[in-house]
Scaffold this motif. Structure first.
Motif, PDB file in Angstrom:
ATOM      1  N   ARG A   1      -0.338   8.904  11.021  1.00 47.65           N
ATOM      2  CA  ARG A   1      -0.025  10.171  11.996  1.00 47.65           C
ATOM      3  C   ARG A   1      -1.504  10.788  12.292  1.00 47.65           C
ATOM      4  NH1 ARG A   1       4.881  11.100   9.033  1.00 47.65           N
ATOM      5  NH2 ARG A   1       3.852  12.446   8.018  1.00 47.65           N
TER       6      ARG A   1
ATOM      7  N   TRP B   1      -3.198   8.504  14.680  1.00 44.71           N
ATOM      8  CA  TRP B   1      -2.543   8.525  15.975  1.00 44.71           C
ATOM      9  C   TRP B   1      -2.969   9.604  16.757  1.00 44.71           C
ATOM     10  CZ3 TRP B   1       1.075  11.742  18.111  1.00 44.71           C
ATOM     11  CH2 TRP B   1       1.677  11.295  19.260  1.00 44.71           C
ATOM     12  N   LYS B   2      -2.895  10.741  16.107  1.00 43.47           N
ATOM     13  CA  LYS B   2      -3.202  11.998  16.544  1.00 43.47           C
ATOM     14  C   LYS B   2      -4.836  12.003  17.103  1.00 43.47           C
ATOM     15  CE  LYS B   2      -3.131  17.128  16.374  1.00 43.47           C
ATOM     16  NZ  LYS B   2      -2.709  18.231  15.433  1.00 43.47           N
TER      17      LYS B   2
ATOM     18  N   GLN C   1      -4.574  10.112  20.209  1.00 47.24           N
ATOM     19  CA  GLN C   1      -4.160  10.808  21.133  1.00 47.24           C
ATOM     20  C   GLN C   1      -5.178  11.794  21.890  1.00 47.24           C
ATOM     21  OE1 GLN C   1      -1.042   9.181  22.302  1.00 47.24           O
ATOM     22  NE2 GLN C   1      -0.816  11.215  22.936  1.00 47.24           N
TER      23      GLN C   1
END
Length: 275
Positions: free
Chosen positions: A134, A137-138, A141
């Motif tokens: 995560r 992924w952040k 992003q």
DNA sequence: ATAGTCAAACAGCGTA
DNA sequence: TACGCTGTTTGACTAT
């Protein structure tokens, strides 16, 4: 983190010492065992799997623990060498986790346990993997959002710069038009003064000869609105000429005009006089 | 040999 | 109390 869980994989983060303290009912780190005797269907080409792979079963349901005649040897080696080594997950394990992550990036307890079973890892390892995934992924992003915002900014900046340039051009145009009108008014004033042949105390002049009440207060639109025909007629009487243009006409002073406001001849605002 | 990168694991805090 | 998040540490791996 004193006071936290003692079992590896349980509770919050554990320190290295705790990590190595395998409870009696548990097993030695499996990656250590797998290094010599891989049996996990998820073992990748690197032959690396976390040493947290404890108590798991592979897809076929068989045990992850390699219980052959050398099993005790592995155990002894483990406790003698204390391989406190961090092991990467195998390619297959990562692929499996990635697919799971794509489905849902949050990890419910049931799914965590199931994944741990399927992959032969500790539930805590699954949780950590999802946590790190995560975070990655952040970060990705944020990078993507930054790129998008940055390109939007570049476009806006370009538009803004273009507007600034356009604004400057319009300002110059305004000065041009005002100076034209000023020239006309000056000449008109000159003529009136000559006629009266006296100094008019009610019309004080500035030192450079510009009538204070007229400086940049008239513009062409005013002139046109307030009786264009009369003004034009009057100007014609004083030797002004008019040249038709796209947006009306240009006013040219008499050839021997004495109206000079101290602007340089090459001044852009007065270039029309030399037309 | 070593610096750089990546990922596993950990630490500490906040929250439901 | 378990879990998530952010930041950090650490070990494996790679490029030079």
């Amino acid at each position: 983190m004193a006071g936290k869980g003692f079992m590896y994989g349980g509770g919050d983060a554990l320190n290295h010492k705790q990590k190595l303290e395998i409870p009696s009912h548990n097993h030695p780190p499996l990656d250590y065992l797998f290094q010599s005797a891989p049996s996990n269907s998820f073992l990748g080409s690197r032959s690396m799997v976390s040493f947290g792979a404890l108590g798991g079963v592979n897809k076929s349901g068989s045990s992850f623990f390699h219980q052959d005649e050398n099993g005790d040897e592995y155990l002894d080696e483990y406790f003698n060498n204390q391989p406190d080594k961090k092991r990467r997950l195998s390619v297959d394990q990562v692929e499996f986790l990635e697919r799971s992550f794509e489905t849902e990036n949050k990890l419910e307890p049931d799914r965590k346990v199931q994944l741990a079973k399927d992959l032969g890892l500790q539930p805590r390892q699954i949780a950590i993997w999802f946590q790190n995934r995560r975070a990655r992924w952040k970060t990705k992003q944020l990078e993507t959002e930054y790129e998008t915002l940055n390109s939007s900014y570049e476009v806006l900046k370009e538009n803004y710069d273009n507007l600034l340039k356009e604004n400057e051009k319009l300002k110059i145009e305004v000065v041009n038009l005002k100076s034209k009108v000023l020239g006309v008014a000056c000449k008109n004033e000159e003529q009136s003064s000559a006629k009266s042949d006296v100094t008019d105390v009610e019309s004080p002049r500035l030192a450079d000869g510009i009538h204070s009440s007229l400086v940049f207060e008239l513009d062409k639109s005013d002139l046109l609105r307030n009786g264009e025909d009369n003004s034009k007629e009057e100007l014609l009487q004083h030797g002004y000429t008019f040249a038709n243009t796209e947006d009306g006409y240009n006013i040219h002073p008499p050839a021997a005009s004495s109206c000079y406001y101290g602007f340089p001849v090459e001044d852009h605002a007065f270039s029309f006089w030399s037309n």
